[in-house]
Scaffold this motif. Structure first.
Motif, PDB file in Angstrom:
ATOM      1  N   THR A  36       0.823  -1.214   0.000  1.00  0.00           N
ATOM      2  CA  THR A  36       0.000   0.000   0.000  1.00  0.00           C
ATOM      3  C   THR A  36       0.855   1.260   0.000  1.00  0.00           C
ATOM      4  O   THR A  36       0.326   2.366  -0.193  1.00  0.00           O
ATOM      5  CB  THR A  36      -0.906   0.019   1.243  1.00  0.00           C
ATOM      6  N   ASP A  37       2.169   1.113   0.201  1.00  0.00           N
ATOM      7  CA  ASP A  37       3.056   2.273   0.244  1.00  0.00           C
ATOM      8  C   ASP A  37       3.876   2.452  -1.032  1.00  0.00           C
ATOM      9  O   ASP A  37       4.228   3.575  -1.389  1.00  0.00           O
ATOM     10  CB  ASP A  37       4.026   2.152   1.434  1.00  0.00           C
ATOM     11  N   ARG A  38       4.223   1.346  -1.715  1.00  0.00           N
ATOM     12  CA  ARG A  38       5.117   1.447  -2.883  1.00  0.00           C
ATOM     13  C   ARG A  38       4.438   1.018  -4.173  1.00  0.00           C
ATOM     14  O   ARG A  38       5.097   0.692  -5.164  1.00  0.00           O
ATOM     15  CB  ARG A  38       6.342   0.539  -2.667  1.00  0.00           C
ATOM     16  N   TRP A  39       3.119   1.024  -4.250  1.00  0.00           N
ATOM     17  CA  TRP A  39       2.398   0.551  -5.420  1.00  0.00           C
ATOM     18  C   TRP A  39       2.731   1.344  -6.683  1.00  0.00           C
ATOM     19  O   TRP A  39       2.589   0.843  -7.803  1.00  0.00           O
ATOM     20  CB  TRP A  39       0.893   0.615  -5.154  1.00  0.00           C
ATOM     21  N   TYR A  40       3.166   2.580  -6.533  1.00  0.00           N
ATOM     22  CA  TYR A  40       3.388   3.450  -7.688  1.00  0.00           C
ATOM     23  C   TYR A  40       4.552   2.986  -8.563  1.00  0.00           C
ATOM     24  O   TYR A  40       4.675   3.406  -9.713  1.00  0.00           O
ATOM     25  CB  TYR A  40       3.613   4.895  -7.241  1.00  0.00           C
ATOM     26  N   TRP A  41       5.416   2.101  -8.037  1.00  0.00           N
ATOM     27  CA  TRP A  41       6.495   1.593  -8.890  1.00  0.00           C
ATOM     28  C   TRP A  41       5.938   0.772 -10.053  1.00  0.00           C
ATOM     29  O   TRP A  41       6.470   0.807 -11.163  1.00  0.00           O
ATOM     30  CB  TRP A  41       7.447   0.719  -8.068  1.00  0.00           C
TER      31      TRP A  41
END
Length: 747
Positions: free
Chosen positions: A437-442
């Motif tokens: 939920t914190d690094r999904w943007y990768w």
């Protein structure tokens, strides 16, 4: 020889030529220095103002985006785009901070932003740049965890970053169109010198070394052509007027054709029979059976000495002395039959090609540097100079019309790509948040990137594979660098700068290498933000794989463009351009009014370059379809062979008004009509339409001309006939791999 080869050839000159040949126009070096300069300056200013690490990272990433996103060539247009980019960046980071507290709305907006950023490509370079800035800055806000309370500090950091990017671009590392064109010309000269060196190696290669020597000639020819295309695309911005641009374009084409012909004739002289032009364009093609160069040893030694002299003449810089003039005069004398040495006809052809290449080099130098000293001219040199001056006077500038986009709606490439990447990003958001939920943007970033500069499912698959491969090794490097740097902030930032430079310097060479440096840099950034861990870098790898998979799925299922369809469309375009150039050149050689032959030849080269890029998924080493890979390489090599002969015909046709040994012959149009008709037949069949006839074979072009009336129309050189016949053979050769029927002549 030494007098010709040594003036100005200092160690610095040799280093400059090496850099020019390896990085034409120093484009990669400039991109790396600009980006690193902007990032370093932004970090220095922000650190002196007391900003924290989070603001430093924001400023560094914004400066990087503001530098590489600008695509215009003219400085004024760059300034306007950079000025427009700052408010776009401020709005984007503000929305990122505000919407971070509303995940569902933020995710929906991110998808809309991605769609708009890709759709903006239809509005040209500025639309592409602003879309890229908007997307990347929104990503930066997610990366640093921006919140509404931090916005004033983020705005200040980003404003400083844009200002530093502008300062580096326009003051510290300026690039003007004229200056870039000068460096590209230097690169062309350096690569031409390397190609002549490859010819020397081909002359002396033992039979067991011929494959390697021939591969060096192929590589040198391809790199010279690549530089010629780079020059042609920047002539209008870098030259004072259109007439000067056309003159340089003509001389570049002359030099390229002469050098390629020299290599072909040299290979033919060493072969048992005349070498096929295809051999110079088909990667991995075996060298023909060769033996010792026929003729007396004196002629062979003389040819070796003259090739060395030609290389020195190409690389010569500075003021011409008596030695340079003597070498130039000697080489140009080979254009006259009485100065050719006693040797076999094939070896004499090589000497003629040396003379023609020397003439092309002289013409290029005059076009680039203006009139030269004529005090030491021999009669042969004076005659060549008069021919060049007459040709220059006959060059007439013409207008080049742009081609409108024929597609509308979802068939328009920008719209289709925007829909595909929006769908892929939606999948990446959903899957990425399941992973983290914190690094999904990768995952979203990877999905976005694999769509950049791609147009088919196969291209996206290859790009995703390369990014994943680079990320795997980058994760390992990031772990090692983070362990070495530890908590040393200054050392980490210095390594980040180095990795940014390497990222942009290697980007045009290898997407895998670029991905490697990006991932290694991110490992250091996580270290600076105190969020580094083994789990974070492994998660980065997982998100990258997910994003690449989502991009491929979206490309394959949503408005897909299959690689076969894409390559067929580009193949039809190449064949249409080939037919236009051939028909126009033959028409002019037959006495028809002149046209913009070199412009059409450039359009052919550009279309062929697009096709070559689109076939990369088919020719990639990991493709399991070996037969299709071989077929694709063979077709592209045949088309490159056809393009070479078409360029040569176009260049020869433009000599008609001034060259005493070339005269128009109306019989050529009828004799070459079969070739043009065959090209159009193949184009029709590839386009999926029913061709009115099969590809025709028959008597040679020379036999169709016959002997009657030759004295009436003047001498059509053997070179023109050779190009026409080779082109006819190559076009018929295209029929078999493209599954087009061929009709044999009636007996």
């Amino acid at each position: 020889m030494n007098a010709a080869g040594r003036p100005g050839r200092t160690r610095w000159t040799r280093l400059r030529d090496h850099l020019a040949a390896s990085d034409p126009g120093l484009l990669r070096l400039t991109a790396g220095l600009r980006t690193v300069g902007a990032v370093a300056l932004a970090l220095a200013v922000l650190a002196s103002l007391g900003f924290g690490v989070s603001r430093l990272v924001t400023g560094a990433m914004t400066a990087m985006v503001a530098t590489f996103a600008i695509r215009e060539r003219r400085r004024g247009a760059q300034a306007v785009t950079l000025a427009c980019g700052l408010p776009v960046a401020l709005v984007s980071v503000s929305l990122g901070a505000v919407l971070s507290e509303r995940p569902v709305v933020g995710d929906a907006f991110f998808v809309v932003l991605i769609f708009c950023a890709v759709y903006g490509r239809r509005f040209g370079d500025r639309g592409t740049s602003l879309g890229l800035i908007g997307f990347q800055v929104y990503f930066v806000s997610l990366f640093v965890g921006a919140s509404t309370g931090e916005l004033p500090g983020l705005w200040a950091a980003m404003t400083v970053a844009f200002a530093c990017s502008a300062l580096v671009r326009f003051a510290l590392v300026p690039v003007t169109p004229a200056g870039l064109l000068v460096r590209l010309r230097q690169a062309f000269r350096a690569r031409l010198g390397r190609l002549v060196s490859a010819h020397l190696a081909l002359l002396d290669a033992a039979p067991e070394e011929m494959d390697k020597a021939l591969e060096e000639v192929r590589e040198g020819t391809a790199r010279l052509h690549e530089t010629a295309l780079m020059i042609q695309t920047r002539l209008e911005e870098g030259t004072p007027d259109e007439s000067a641009a056309r003159l340089v374009q003509r001389r570049i084409a002359d030099a390229e054709i002469a050098a390629e012909r020299l290599g072909l004739l040299l290979l033919s002289a060493r072969s048992a029979e005349r070498a096929d032009t295809l051999t110079l364009h088909l990667p991995g093609a075996p060298a023909p059976e060769v033996g010792r160069l026929p003729g007396p040893d004196e002629a062979v030694d003389r040819l070796r000495r003259d090739l060395e002299a030609l290389r020195a003449l190409v690389l010569w810089s500075g003021t011409a002395g008596t030695g340079v003039a003597h070498v130039r005069n000697r080489l140009l004398a080979y254009r006259d039959e009485e100065h050719l040495p006693r040797a076999s006809p094939a070896v004499q052809d090589v000497f003629r090609a040396v003379g023609e290449t020397a003439r092309a080099v002289m013409g290029l130098r005059i076009a680039l540097e203006g009139p030269q000293d004529e005090s030491d001219d021999s009669p042969a040199t004076a005659r060549s100079r008069e021919e060049l001056e007459a040709e220059d006077a006959a060059i007439d500038a013409g207008e080049e019309a742009g081609e409108a986009d024929r597609h509308t709606g979802l068939r328009r490439p920008t719209t289709r790509a925007a829909v595909q990447v929006a769908v892929g990003s939606t999948l990446a958001i959903v899957g990425g948040e399941l992973l983290s939920t914190d690094r999904w943007y990768w995952a979203v970033l990877t999905c976005w990137i694999v769509f950049i500069n791609t147009a088919s499912t196969g291209e996206i698959l290859v790009k995703g594979y390369r990014r994943l491969l680079g990320t795997v090794f980058g994760v390992v490097a990031g772990i090692a660098l983070a362990a070495v740097v530890g908590r040393h902030t200054l050392a980490a930032f210095l390594l980040v700068l180095l990795l940014i430079f390497l990222m942009f310097y290697t980007a045009p060479l290898s997407y895998t290498l670029m991905s490697f440096f990006v991932t290694a840099m991110l490992g250091l950034l996580y270290t600076l933000l105190h969020t580094y861990s083994w789990e974070v870098l492994v998660l980065r790898l997982e998100e990258t794989a997910l994003g690449a998979a989502c991009g491929v799925v979206a490309a394959a299922l949503v408005l897909p463009v299959r690689t076969d369809r894409r390559t067929d469309e580009l193949l039809v375009t190449v064949l249409e351009r080939l037919a236009e150039v051939t028909d126009a050149a033959v028409g002019q050689l037959s006495g028809a009014p002149g046209g913009d032959l070199l412009d059409r030849a450039r359009e052919l080269d550009q279309a062929l370059g697009d096709l070559r890029s689109a076939t990369q998924p088919l020719t990639h080493p990991v493709t399991p379809l070996r037969a299709r890979r071989t077929n694709a390489r063979y077709v592209v090599a045949l088309l490159e062979t056809c393009a070479y002969h078409a360029r040569s015909l176009a260049a020869t046709a433009e000599l008609l008004p001034t060259h005493p040994s070339i005269a128009a012959d109306p019989r050529l149009r009828g004799a070459a009509g079969r070739t043009v008709g065959n090209i159009r037949t193949i184009a029709t069949r590839v386009a999926g339409e029913e061709a009115p006839r099969a590809v025709e074979t028959g008597p040679s072009i020379a036999s169709l001309l016959g002997d009657a009336g030759t004295s009436r129309y003047g001498r059509i050189t053997g070179r023109v006939l050779r190009h026409l016949e080779r082109l006819d053979e190559a076009v018929v050769g295209l029929a078999r791999p493209l599954d087009v029927s061929v009709s044999a002549p009636d007996r």
